[in-house]
Every structure is written in structure tokens, then in C-alpha cells.
Scaffold this motif. Structure first.
Motif, PDB file in Angstrom:
ATOM      1  N   GLU A 261       0.831  -1.208   0.000  1.00  0.00           N
ATOM      2  CA  GLU A 261       0.000   0.000   0.000  1.00  0.00           C
ATOM      3  C   GLU A 261       0.860   1.250   0.000  1.00  0.00           C
ATOM      4  O   GLU A 261       0.574   2.218  -0.689  1.00  0.00           O
ATOM      5  N   ARG A 262       1.954   1.227   0.793  1.00  0.00           N
ATOM      6  CA  ARG A 262       2.864   2.376   0.820  1.00  0.00           C
ATOM      7  C   ARG A 262       3.522   2.573  -0.535  1.00  0.00           C
ATOM      8  O   ARG A 262       3.652   3.698  -1.016  1.00  0.00           O
ATOM      9  N   LEU A 263       3.927   1.468  -1.171  1.00  0.00           N
ATOM     10  CA  LEU A 263       4.544   1.570  -2.502  1.00  0.00           C
ATOM     11  C   LEU A 263       3.545   2.086  -3.533  1.00  0.00           C
ATOM     12  O   LEU A 263       3.904   2.883  -4.403  1.00  0.00           O
ATOM     13  N   ASP A 264       2.293   1.643  -3.432  1.00  0.00           N
ATOM     14  CA  ASP A 264       1.259   2.133  -4.345  1.00  0.00           C
ATOM     15  C   ASP A 264       1.065   3.639  -4.194  1.00  0.00           C
ATOM     16  O   ASP A 264       0.944   4.359  -5.183  1.00  0.00           O
ATOM     17  N   GLU A 265       1.039   4.112  -2.948  1.00  0.00           N
ATOM     18  CA  GLU A 265       0.876   5.550  -2.708  1.00  0.00           C
ATOM     19  C   GLU A 265       2.055   6.330  -3.267  1.00  0.00           C
ATOM     20  O   GLU A 265       1.877   7.376  -3.888  1.00  0.00           O
ATOM     21  N   LYS A 266       3.263   5.826  -3.056  1.00  0.00           N
ATOM     22  CA  LYS A 266       4.448   6.497  -3.588  1.00  0.00           C
ATOM     23  C   LYS A 266       4.401   6.528  -5.108  1.00  0.00           C
ATOM     24  O   LYS A 266       4.744   7.530  -5.731  1.00  0.00           O
ATOM     25  N   SER A 267       3.976   5.413  -5.702  1.00  0.00           N
ATOM     26  CA  SER A 267       3.888   5.333  -7.158  1.00  0.00           C
ATOM     27  C   SER A 267       2.872   6.343  -7.700  1.00  0.00           C
ATOM     28  O   SER A 267       3.130   7.019  -8.704  1.00  0.00           O
ATOM     29  N   GLU A 268       1.737   6.449  -7.043  1.00  0.00           N
ATOM     30  CA  GLU A 268       0.716   7.418  -7.448  1.00  0.00           C
ATOM     31  C   GLU A 268       1.235   8.843  -7.310  1.00  0.00           C
ATOM     32  O   GLU A 268       1.015   9.684  -8.190  1.00  0.00           O
TER      33      GLU A 268
END
Length: 56
Positions: free
Chosen positions: A27-34
Motif C-alpha cells: 500500500e505504501r509503494l502504491d501511494e508512492k507510485s501514485e
């Protein structure tokens, strides 16, 4: 006047953070990617504006 409990800023923030659900690493990686995707879009738009401005 009734006694009030005063918390330091650090303790207040810790208390607020405890209420948040811990996020998984994906989830943290997804947020960073976004976030990075939005930043890339912003920078591309800015580059296009600058290119149009300099070609005039």
C-alpha cells in the motif's frame, strides 16, 4: 476551572497515529507510485508550457 490534561505535541501526534491502521508495504509503494505519477504529469505539463512560451 476544571483541570485539563495537556499533552505535548509529540504525544498528541503519537496518539493520533495509533488510531491509523498500519499500512502494508505494498500500500505504501502504491501511494508512492501514485504520487510520483502525479509529479511526472505536473512536470510534463510545465515543460510543455515552457516550450510553448520559448517558441513564441
Amino acid at each position: 476551572m476544571a483541570g485539563t490534561n495537556k499533552l505535548s505535541v509529540e504525544k498528541a501526534l503519537d496518539k493520533l497515529r495509533q488510531d491509523d491502521q498500519p499500512k502494508s508495504s505494498s500500500e505504501r509503494l502504491d501511494e508512492k507510485s501514485e504520487d510520483l505519477g502525479r509529479e511526472i504529469k505536473r512536470m510534463r505539463a510545465q515543460r510543455l508550457r515552457l516550450e510553448r512560451k520559448s517558441s513564441k
